[in-house]
Design a protein around this motif. Structure first.
Motif, PDB file in Angstrom:
ATOM      1  N   UNK A 196      89.448 -19.999  34.039  1.00 46.29           N
ATOM      2  CA  UNK A 196      89.647 -20.881  35.208  1.00 46.29           C
ATOM      3  C   UNK A 196      89.339 -22.335  34.864  1.00 46.29           C
ATOM      4  N   UNK A 197      89.694 -22.745  33.662  1.00 48.22           N
ATOM      5  CA  UNK A 197      89.501 -24.120  33.245  1.00 48.22           C
ATOM      6  C   UNK A 197      88.074 -24.490  32.879  1.00 48.22           C
ATOM      7  N   UNK A 198      87.193 -23.509  32.832  1.00 46.07           N
ATOM      8  CA  UNK A 198      85.782 -23.761  32.520  1.00 46.07           C
ATOM      9  C   UNK A 198      85.426 -23.062  31.219  1.00 46.07           C
ATOM     10  N   UNK A 199      84.822 -23.792  30.295  1.00 47.54           N
ATOM     11  CA  UNK A 199      84.374 -23.214  29.031  1.00 47.54           C
ATOM     12  C   UNK A 199      83.100 -22.417  29.297  1.00 47.54           C
ATOM     13  N   UNK A 200      83.156 -21.108  29.091  1.00 50.49           N
ATOM     14  CA  UNK A 200      82.074 -20.183  29.431  1.00 50.49           C
ATOM     15  C   UNK A 200      80.752 -20.589  28.792  1.00 50.49           C
ATOM     16  N   UNK A 201      80.780 -20.915  27.532  1.00 48.42           N
ATOM     17  CA  UNK A 201      79.535 -21.185  26.808  1.00 48.42           C
ATOM     18  C   UNK A 201      78.834 -22.475  27.231  1.00 48.42           C
ATOM     19  N   UNK A 202      79.501 -23.312  28.024  1.00 46.92           N
ATOM     20  CA  UNK A 202      78.871 -24.569  28.456  1.00 46.92           C
ATOM     21  C   UNK A 202      78.310 -24.501  29.877  1.00 46.92           C
ATOM     22  N   UNK A 203      78.492 -23.386  30.553  1.00 47.90           N
ATOM     23  CA  UNK A 203      77.973 -23.246  31.915  1.00 47.90           C
ATOM     24  C   UNK A 203      76.452 -23.148  31.843  1.00 47.90           C
ATOM     25  N   UNK A 204      75.773 -24.025  32.563  1.00 47.76           N
ATOM     26  CA  UNK A 204      74.311 -24.094  32.473  1.00 47.76           C
ATOM     27  C   UNK A 204      73.595 -23.096  33.369  1.00 47.76           C
ATOM     28  N   UNK A 205      74.059 -22.889  34.593  1.00 42.59           N
ATOM     29  CA  UNK A 205      73.401 -21.959  35.505  1.00 42.59           C
ATOM     30  C   UNK A 205      73.551 -20.534  34.953  1.00 42.59           C
ATOM     31  N   UNK A 206      72.440 -19.831  34.724  1.00 40.57           N
ATOM     32  CA  UNK A 206      72.516 -18.490  34.121  1.00 40.57           C
ATOM     33  C   UNK A 206      73.349 -17.494  34.924  1.00 40.57           C
ATOM     34  N   UNK A 207      73.218 -17.515  36.252  1.00 40.08           N
ATOM     35  CA  UNK A 207      73.998 -16.591  37.073  1.00 40.08           C
ATOM     36  C   UNK A 207      75.481 -16.919  36.993  1.00 40.08           C
ATOM     37  N   UNK A 208      75.828 -18.192  37.112  1.00 39.32           N
ATOM     38  CA  UNK A 208      77.233 -18.591  37.026  1.00 39.32           C
ATOM     39  C   UNK A 208      77.798 -18.274  35.652  1.00 39.32           C
ATOM     40  N   UNK A 209      77.002 -18.448  34.613  1.00 38.39           N
ATOM     41  CA  UNK A 209      77.474 -18.128  33.268  1.00 38.39           C
ATOM     42  C   UNK A 209      77.783 -16.640  33.150  1.00 38.39           C
ATOM     43  N   UNK A 210      76.920 -15.796  33.719  1.00 42.27           N
ATOM     44  CA  UNK A 210      77.150 -14.349  33.676  1.00 42.27           C
ATOM     45  C   UNK A 210      78.407 -13.977  34.449  1.00 42.27           C
ATOM     46  N   UNK A 211      78.622 -14.617  35.596  1.00 42.60           N
ATOM     47  CA  UNK A 211      79.838 -14.372  36.379  1.00 42.60           C
ATOM     48  C   UNK A 211      81.061 -14.783  35.572  1.00 42.60           C
ATOM     49  N   UNK A 212      81.019 -15.965  34.965  1.00 44.35           N
ATOM     50  CA  UNK A 212      82.145 -16.448  34.142  1.00 44.35           C
ATOM     51  C   UNK A 212      82.357 -15.541  32.935  1.00 44.35           C
ATOM     52  N   UNK A 213      81.277 -15.020  32.400  1.00 45.80           N
ATOM     53  CA  UNK A 213      81.366 -14.094  31.269  1.00 45.80           C
ATOM     54  C   UNK A 213      82.148 -12.843  31.685  1.00 45.80           C
ATOM     55  N   UNK A 214      81.815 -12.285  32.840  1.00 46.84           N
ATOM     56  CA  UNK A 214      82.533 -11.114  33.342  1.00 46.84           C
ATOM     57  C   UNK A 214      84.004 -11.461  33.590  1.00 46.84           C
ATOM     58  N   UNK A 215      84.255 -12.630  34.179  1.00 48.34           N
ATOM     59  CA  UNK A 215      85.642 -13.070  34.388  1.00 48.34           C
ATOM     60  C   UNK A 215      86.400 -13.095  33.060  1.00 48.34           C
ATOM     61  N   UNK A 216      85.777 -13.649  32.039  1.00 49.31           N
ATOM     62  CA  UNK A 216      86.415 -13.774  30.724  1.00 49.31           C
ATOM     63  C   UNK A 216      86.693 -12.402  30.124  1.00 49.31           C
ATOM     64  N   UNK A 217      85.749 -11.479  30.241  1.00 52.54           N
ATOM     65  CA  UNK A 217      85.942 -10.133  29.694  1.00 52.54           C
ATOM     66  C   UNK A 217      87.108  -9.427  30.382  1.00 52.54           C
TER      67      UNK A 217
END
Length: 115
Positions: free
Chosen positions: A79-100
């Motif tokens: 969704x236009x967001x680089x997963x590894x640069x997301x700072x909020x841990x919860x949001x990063x985990x959500x983006x990680x699941x989206x990416x998978x």
């Protein structure tokens, strides 16, 4: 700072969207659930219970038995967001699941998705 509205969204509303995305590309709900269980540490019964309880995304991840240690290896753009640069841990985990789930829908082999 206010919490992102996605945190209050019931996971039971998001799960079918992941399944639909995968099924449109010829993948299965079981594969989506396998990815979710790999990332969160839930077993099938635990995942089903969380869906039945209609918990929000924040609670879903807070109650997860254990986020997989290799979750940090998930990189790329969703969704236009680089997963590894997301700072909020919860949001990063959500983006990680989206990416998978994106990788699953794009036809990537399960062995490669589950690093």
């Amino acid at each position: 700072m206010t919490a992102h509205r996605i945190f209050a969204t019931p996971f039971s509303k998001i799960h079918p969207m992941y399944v639909q995305k995968a099924e449109r590309k010829g993948r299965s709900a079981a594969e989506v659930d396998r990815i979710i269980c790999w990332l969160t540490g839930y077993d099938e019964a635990g995942l089903a219970e969380q869906l039945r309880r209609n918990v929000d995304i924040e609670t879903f991840f807070d109650e997860a038995p254990a986020i997989h240690p290799n979750a940090s290896l998930v990189t790329g753009v969703v969704c236009g967001v680089r997963v590894e640069t997301v700072e909020d841990p919860l949001m990063r985990t959500i983006r990680c699941l989206d990416k998978l789930v994106d990788e699953l829908a794009k036809g990537k082999a399960m062995e490669k998705i589950l690093r």
